[in-house]
Write a protein that holds these residues in place. Structure first.
Motif, PDB file in Angstrom:
ATOM      1  N   LYS A  91       0.838  -1.206   0.000  1.00  0.00           N
ATOM      2  CA  LYS A  91       0.000   0.000   0.000  1.00  0.00           C
ATOM      3  C   LYS A  91       0.871   1.254   0.000  1.00  0.00           C
ATOM      4  CE  LYS A  91      -3.766   2.310   2.329  1.00  0.00           C
ATOM      5  NZ  LYS A  91      -4.776   2.247   3.355  1.00  0.00           N
ATOM      6  N   GLU A 122      -7.904  -6.462  -0.569  1.00  0.00           N
ATOM      7  CA  GLU A 122      -9.101  -5.668  -0.868  1.00  0.00           C
ATOM      8  C   GLU A 122      -9.307  -4.578   0.171  1.00  0.00           C
ATOM      9  OE1 GLU A 122     -12.109  -8.693  -1.137  1.00  0.00           O
ATOM     10  OE2 GLU A 122     -11.603  -9.155  -3.231  1.00  0.00           O
ATOM     11  N   GLN A 162      -6.887  -1.955  -0.497  1.00  0.00           N
ATOM     12  CA  GLN A 162      -6.957  -1.503  -1.884  1.00  0.00           C
ATOM     13  C   GLN A 162      -5.615  -1.673  -2.609  1.00  0.00           C
ATOM     14  OE1 GLN A 162      -8.517   2.470  -1.354  1.00  0.00           O
ATOM     15  NE2 GLN A 162     -10.616   1.701  -1.357  1.00  0.00           N
TER      16      GLN A 162
END
Length: 155
Positions: free
Chosen positions: A32, A87, A90
């Protein structure tokens, strides 16, 4: 080179154990921060099957097809856990369950997919410590052509 470009492809090796789940969390956070793609890989080796390595008990004398199905299901569960974390954060994600020698398959997958770093836990389902690292982790660290982030289990 900017920090964002350091790790664009991250391989997280998972076996579904609490150690590798912790590695999944750390690897996804790194992905991320870096804007990287994550590959989660679960490897099972039916040639070295021993009932104690399974989270799901398999009765002795079981038909191998049932045992292989159980190993594949555990792999799918581990990959689904990683997918859910990806998920939630993201993160671009791809998961795979493969058969073979775990360390060799991890190293081959890393090379074929040109990953920048491998993330894995200190110990897996083998349960027995090999000094400070699990034997698969130890072999990957020693033979990898890319950096390996070894995530310790939080106490």
């Amino acid at each position: 080179m900017t920090l964002k470009n350091v790790f664009q492809k991250i391989l997280i090796a998972t076996d579904g154990s609490k150690y590798s789940q912790n590695a999944v969390l750390h690897g996804m956070e790194l992905a991320k921060l870096m804007g990287a793609k994550v590959y989660a890989l679960y490897v099972f080796n039916k040639d070295e099957y021993a009932p104690p390595v399974l989270e799901t008990p398999v009765p002795l004398g079981s038909d191998w097809n049932i045992t292989e199905a159980t190993l594949r299901q555990e792999g799918n569960d581990a990959i689904q856990y990683a997918k859910k974390v990806a998920e939630d954060k993201q993160v671009d994600y791809e998961g795979a369950v493969v058969e073979g020698d775990p360390a060799n398959e991890i190293l081959e997958f890393a090379e074929q997919n040109k990953v920048d770093i491998i993330v894995m836990g200190t110990l897996g389902k083998g349960g027995l410590e090999r000094f400070l690292l699990g034997s698969v982790t130890d072999k990957v660290v020693r033979h990898s052509k890319v950096s390996v982030l070894v995530v310790k289990q939080e106490k």
